[in-house]
Design a protein around this motif. Structure first.
Motif, short mmCIF file in Angstrom:
data_model
loop_
_atom_site.label_atom_id
_atom_site.label_comp_id
_atom_site.label_asym_id
_atom_site.label_seq_id
_atom_site.Cartn_x
_atom_site.Cartn_y
_atom_site.Cartn_z
N ALA A 33 42.59 43.06 33.85
CA ALA A 33 43.48 43.99 34.56
C ALA A 33 42.74 45.28 34.90
CB ALA A 33 44.71 44.28 33.72
N VAL A 34 41.85 45.71 34.03
CA VAL A 34 41.09 46.94 34.28
C VAL A 34 40.09 46.72 35.42
CG1 VAL A 34 39.35 48.50 33.32
CG2 VAL A 34 41.38 47.93 32.00
N ILE A 35 39.31 45.64 35.36
CA ILE A 35 38.26 45.47 36.38
C ILE A 35 38.79 45.06 37.75
CG2 ILE A 35 36.48 44.99 34.66
CD1 ILE A 35 36.54 42.05 35.61
N THR A 36 40.04 44.62 37.81
CA THR A 36 40.60 44.29 39.12
C THR A 36 41.32 45.47 39.77
OG1 THR A 36 42.56 43.35 38.07
CG2 THR A 36 40.83 41.82 38.71
N ASN A 37 41.25 46.63 39.15
CA ASN A 37 41.71 47.87 39.80
C ASN A 37 40.73 48.14 40.95
OD1 ASN A 37 41.53 50.73 40.42
ND2 ASN A 37 42.86 51.07 38.67
N PRO A 38 41.20 48.40 42.17
CA PRO A 38 40.29 48.60 43.31
C PRO A 38 39.23 49.67 43.08
CG PRO A 38 42.52 48.36 44.10
CD PRO A 38 42.60 48.42 42.59
N ASN A 39 39.59 50.77 42.42
CA ASN A 39 38.61 51.82 42.15
C ASN A 39 37.52 51.33 41.20
OD1 ASN A 39 39.76 53.93 43.76
ND2 ASN A 39 41.32 54.17 42.19
N ILE A 40 37.91 50.60 40.17
CA ILE A 40 36.94 50.08 39.20
C ILE A 40 36.07 49.01 39.84
CG2 ILE A 40 36.68 48.92 36.97
CD1 ILE A 40 37.76 51.80 36.75
N ALA A 41 36.66 48.13 40.63
CA ALA A 41 35.88 47.09 41.31
C ALA A 41 34.85 47.72 42.24
CB ALA A 41 36.82 46.17 42.09
N TYR A 42 35.25 48.75 42.95
CA TYR A 42 34.34 49.47 43.86
C TYR A 42 33.21 50.13 43.07
CZ TYR A 42 32.85 53.13 47.14
OH TYR A 42 32.12 53.96 47.93
N LEU A 43 33.56 50.80 41.97
CA LEU A 43 32.53 51.44 41.14
C LEU A 43 31.57 50.41 40.56
CD1 LEU A 43 34.61 54.16 39.26
CD2 LEU A 43 32.79 54.53 40.93
N LEU A 44 32.10 49.27 40.12
CA LEU A 44 31.23 48.21 39.59
C LEU A 44 30.23 47.74 40.65
CD1 LEU A 44 33.74 46.04 37.51
CD2 LEU A 44 31.75 47.28 36.62
N MET A 45 30.72 47.57 41.88
CA MET A 45 29.83 47.11 42.94
C MET A 45 28.75 48.15 43.23
SD MET A 45 30.63 46.11 46.89
CE MET A 45 31.10 47.78 47.25
N MET A 46 29.14 49.41 43.32
CA MET A 46 28.17 50.46 43.63
C MET A 46 27.18 50.69 42.48
SD MET A 46 28.53 51.16 46.64
CE MET A 46 29.43 51.72 48.02
N LEU A 47 27.68 50.68 41.24
CA LEU A 47 26.77 50.82 40.10
C LEU A 47 25.81 49.64 40.01
CD1 LEU A 47 29.11 52.20 37.30
CD2 LEU A 47 27.17 53.35 38.34
N GLN A 80 37.49 38.66 44.19
CA GLN A 80 38.19 37.41 44.51
C GLN A 80 39.68 37.52 44.26
OE1 GLN A 80 36.79 34.09 42.25
NE2 GLN A 80 37.67 34.78 40.35
N THR A 81 40.12 38.50 43.50
CA THR A 81 41.54 38.69 43.25
C THR A 81 42.15 39.76 44.15
OG1 THR A 81 41.20 40.32 41.51
CG2 THR A 81 41.27 38.01 40.83
N LEU A 82 41.30 40.47 44.90
CA LEU A 82 41.76 41.56 45.76
C LEU A 82 41.59 41.17 47.23
CD1 LEU A 82 40.08 44.44 43.77
CD2 LEU A 82 42.53 44.02 43.92
N PRO A 83 42.39 41.75 48.11
CA PRO A 83 42.28 41.43 49.54
C PRO A 83 41.08 42.14 50.18
CG PRO A 83 44.01 43.03 49.21
CD PRO A 83 43.51 42.65 47.85
N ILE A 84 39.94 41.49 50.22
CA ILE A 84 38.69 42.08 50.71
C ILE A 84 38.59 41.98 52.23
CG2 ILE A 84 36.17 41.76 50.70
CD1 ILE A 84 37.21 43.02 48.23
N LEU A 134 46.25 49.48 46.55
CA LEU A 134 45.15 48.53 46.70
C LEU A 134 44.06 49.07 47.61
CD1 LEU A 134 46.95 45.08 46.91
CD2 LEU A 134 45.66 46.04 45.01
N HIS A 135 43.84 50.38 47.54
CA HIS A 135 42.76 51.02 48.29
C HIS A 135 41.94 51.85 47.33
CE1 HIS A 135 43.97 50.00 52.39
NE2 HIS A 135 45.21 50.07 51.93
N VAL A 136 40.68 52.09 47.71
CA VAL A 136 39.82 52.94 46.90
C VAL A 136 40.18 54.39 47.21
CG1 VAL A 136 37.43 53.53 46.35
CG2 VAL A 136 37.99 51.20 47.05
N SER A 137 40.32 55.17 46.17
CA SER A 137 40.71 56.57 46.30
C SER A 137 39.58 57.40 46.91
CB SER A 137 41.07 57.13 44.92
OG SER A 137 41.20 58.52 44.97
N LEU A 138 39.94 58.37 47.75
CA LEU A 138 38.93 59.28 48.30
C LEU A 138 38.23 60.07 47.19
CD1 LEU A 138 40.38 60.84 51.58
CD2 LEU A 138 38.25 59.59 51.28
#
Length: 174
Positions: A33-47, A80-84, A134-138
């Motif tokens: 549930a934590v890693i499927t948060n859009p902000n966390i998923a985005y941070l994981l990808m960038m990190l 895969q769980t988020l609308p990319i 379901l969007h990444v925060s500014l």
């Protein structure tokens, strides 16, 4: 008392006196549930991207590459769980390529500007949903794009300087 349609035909719900059972999430479910948060998923990808770039520019260290790969794989799971939006993924990739190209080619800042714009637009469009949750925060995008841009330009510039430096001649001793 609500009427519903079931496979066996119409039925009326009788839930007025039903027992409510609360089920708590398992540790695995809480983690997912934590890693499927859009902000966390985005941070994981960038990190993950940052770790892999650091590993490729400084081979032999190991930790950034391993951590980066783990972050990228976790981000892929989250995606895969988020609308990319795949156009946004392409923009993010283009942004990284333009930032690296800025250091290799004398683009006078134009390639870096294009990279920052591409990264920002890709970040804003990453999740294709009308639901604002379901969007990444500014508040996440701006520092991430700024930090990633500065870090990539610094790393690639330092790596190119090191490659351009001539090897020192061995001393004759004495």
């Amino acid at each position: 008392g609500w009427p519903v349609e079931t496979l066996r035909g119409p039925a009326t719900l009788a839930t007025a006196r039903a027992d409510v059972k609360k089920l708590s999430m398992t540790t695995r479910e809480r983690f997912l549930a934590v890693i499927t948060n859009p902000n966390i998923a985005y941070l994981l990808m960038m990190l993950g991207t940052l770790g892999l770039i650091f590993e490729f520019t400084h081979p032999g260290i190991g930790f950034p590459g391993i951590a980066g790969l783990i972050c990228v794989i976790l981000a892929m799971f989250s995606f895969q769980t988020l609308p990319i939006n795949y156009a946004a993924i392409a923009l993010l990739g283009l942004g990284l390529i333009l930032l690296i190209a800025e250091v290799k080619v004398a683009g006078f800042g134009l390639l870096a500007l294009g990279g920052v714009i591409s990264l920002t637009l890709g970040s804003l469009m990453l999740f294709d949903s009308t639901d604002p949750s379901l969007h990444v925060s500014l508040r996440v995008i701006i520092p991430v794009v700024g930090t990633l841009t500065a870090f990539i330009l610094f790393l690639v510039q330092r790596a190119l300087k090191a490659q351009a430096r001539e090897a020192a001649e061995p001393g004759l001793g004495g």
